[in-house]
Design an enzyme around this catalytic site. Structure first.
Site, PDB file in Angstrom:
ATOM      1  N   ASP A  59      30.131  50.211  55.409  1.00 10.16           N
ATOM      2  CA  ASP A  59      29.470  51.026  54.380  1.00 10.16           C
ATOM      3  C   ASP A  59      30.513  51.891  53.663  1.00 10.16           C
ATOM      4  OD1 ASP A  59      27.638  52.541  52.948  1.00 10.16           O
ATOM      5  OD2 ASP A  59      27.004  53.752  54.661  1.00 10.16           O
ATOM      6  N   LEU A  60      31.292  51.252  52.774  1.00  9.96           N
ATOM      7  CA  LEU A  60      32.352  51.991  52.077  1.00  9.96           C
ATOM      8  C   LEU A  60      32.016  52.245  50.605  1.00  9.96           C
ATOM      9  CD1 LEU A  60      35.609  50.406  53.590  1.00  9.96           C
ATOM     10  CD2 LEU A  60      34.364  52.427  54.338  1.00  9.96           C
ATOM     11  N   LYS A  61      30.901  51.743  50.121  1.00 10.09           N
ATOM     12  CA  LYS A  61      30.401  52.027  48.768  1.00 10.09           C
ATOM     13  C   LYS A  61      31.511  51.997  47.708  1.00 10.09           C
ATOM     14  CE  LYS A  61      26.763  55.119  50.528  1.00 10.09           C
ATOM     15  NZ  LYS A  61      27.167  55.356  51.936  1.00 10.09           N
ATOM     16  N   LEU A  62      32.055  50.817  47.478  1.00  8.56           N
ATOM     17  CA  LEU A  62      33.164  50.697  46.519  1.00  8.56           C
ATOM     18  C   LEU A  62      32.732  51.080  45.099  1.00  8.56           C
ATOM     19  CD1 LEU A  62      34.773  47.240  47.470  1.00  8.56           C
ATOM     20  CD2 LEU A  62      35.178  49.488  48.502  1.00  8.56           C
ATOM     21  N   ASP A  64      35.068  51.439  41.470  1.00  6.44           N
ATOM     22  CA  ASP A  64      36.351  51.543  40.775  1.00  6.44           C
ATOM     23  C   ASP A  64      36.311  50.577  39.599  1.00  6.44           C
ATOM     24  OD1 ASP A  64      39.199  51.867  40.227  1.00  6.44           O
ATOM     25  OD2 ASP A  64      39.388  52.580  42.293  1.00  6.44           O
ATOM     26  N   PRO A  66      36.713  46.972  37.790  1.00  9.97           N
ATOM     27  CA  PRO A  66      36.340  45.680  38.396  1.00  9.97           C
ATOM     28  C   PRO A  66      37.444  45.001  39.206  1.00  9.97           C
ATOM     29  CG  PRO A  66      35.400  45.849  36.202  1.00  9.97           C
ATOM     30  CD  PRO A  66      36.270  47.069  36.390  1.00  9.97           C
ATOM     31  N   ASN A  67      38.657  44.944  38.658  1.00 11.45           N
ATOM     32  CA  ASN A  67      39.710  44.219  39.371  1.00 11.45           C
ATOM     33  C   ASN A  67      40.076  44.895  40.686  1.00 11.45           C
ATOM     34  OD1 ASN A  67      41.749  42.062  39.454  1.00 11.45           O
ATOM     35  ND2 ASN A  67      43.164  43.806  39.396  1.00 11.45           N
ATOM     36  N   THR A  68      40.110  46.223  40.673  1.00 14.81           N
ATOM     37  CA  THR A  68      40.421  46.964  41.903  1.00 14.81           C
ATOM     38  C   THR A  68      39.320  46.748  42.940  1.00 14.81           C
ATOM     39  OG1 THR A  68      41.584  48.594  40.580  1.00 14.81           O
ATOM     40  CG2 THR A  68      40.994  49.263  42.808  1.00 14.81           C
ATOM     41  N   THR A 118      20.504  58.991  48.476  1.00 14.87           N
ATOM     42  CA  THR A 118      19.301  59.760  48.856  1.00 14.87           C
ATOM     43  C   THR A 118      19.511  61.271  48.773  1.00 14.87           C
ATOM     44  OG1 THR A 118      19.994  59.374  51.123  1.00 14.87           O
ATOM     45  CG2 THR A 118      18.149  58.076  50.335  1.00 14.87           C
TER      46      THR A 118
END
Ligand code: C5P
Length: 229
Positions: A59-62, A64, A66-68, A118
């Site tokens: 659960d790191l919720k990227l 950034d 798109p390419n990163t 939430t």
């Protein structure tokens, strides 16, 4: 419905001891920021060593460019975890870039998009997104479905509506579950297991009601008996 336990204890040792006590169950486990930043790849290896059939949700919720995000998704795919997430508000191009990049992997992890955190109340949410939580969560879910993601992180109360506007197979993962009406803690909109079932939640995420119980194993058994009914 598949139980996903949040490994939110303060140390790797405590999280691993919890996993060890639950090793006979092929359940999902959620690894969040704290555990991953602190304990990293070796923690994933240790969990898989305890039970190779544990399924892991990173659960790191990227969020950034798109390419990163696609670069990070590719590294995540190499970790041997089964599911991870990105922020839906990163947008359609980011979604497509991530999914395209992962399509080269024979066995890619499931990818979910976070709709609305939430912790937002309506006022703060609409000051950023310009819409109500419900409306925007559904919009983000449609966008995620259209761009090939596997599902979304949402509240239990939105799960069924999201499936109606996307597909029954589009996954919903819902935190804020208090299986038998336990203390809500800091969660605002909590739901019990019965409601989660009614709302066709695929992954109820449960943390404190399990790891703060005096007998987590017994609690898990009780939860599984309801889930499997
Ligand atoms: O202890 P509890 O059952 O409330 O744990 C819920 C877990 O789900 C925590 O790890 C929390 O960070 C996570 N989460 C959440 N709400 C979100 C996304 C993740 O509670 N929108």
């Amino acid at each position: 419905m598949k139980l996903c336990i949040a490994l939110d204890l303060p140390s790797a040792e405590e999280n691993l001891a919890l996993a060890e006590s639950l090793k006979e169950y092929n359940i999902w486990m959620k690894i969040g920021f704290r555990a991953y930043i602190r304990d990293g790849k070796p923690f994933i290896k240790s969990l898989k060593k305890i039970n190779p059939n544990f399924k892991l949700f990173l659960d790191l919720k990227l969020y950034d460019i798109p390419n990163t995000m696609a670069d990070a998704a590719e590294e995540i795919a190499k970790l041997g975890i089964e599911m991870f997430n990105i922020h839906a508000s990163a947008g359609e191009v980011a979604m497509r870039t991530v999914m395209d990049r992962l399509s080269t992997y024979k066995k890619r992890p499931l990818v979910l998009a976070v709709t609305a955190l939430t912790s937002f109340d309506e006022k703060n949410f609409s000051s950023i997104y310009g819409k109500s939580i419900d409306e925007k969560a559904q919009e983000f879910a449609k966008m995620s479905y259209k761009n090939g993601l596997d599902g979304v992180v949402c509240s239990t109360f939105e799960s069924q509506a999201i499936k109606t506007i996307t597909s029954n197979n589009f996954l919903t993962l819902c935190p804020g579950i208090r299986p038998f009406g336990e203390d809500a803690g800091d969660q605002q909109r909590v739901a019990n297991l019965e409601l989660a079932k009614e709302q066709y939640v695929d992954f109820p995420v449960i943390g404190r009601p399990i790891y703060r119980d005096k007998n987590p194993k017994e609690k898990v058994e009780k939860i599984l008996s309801i889930i499997e009914q």
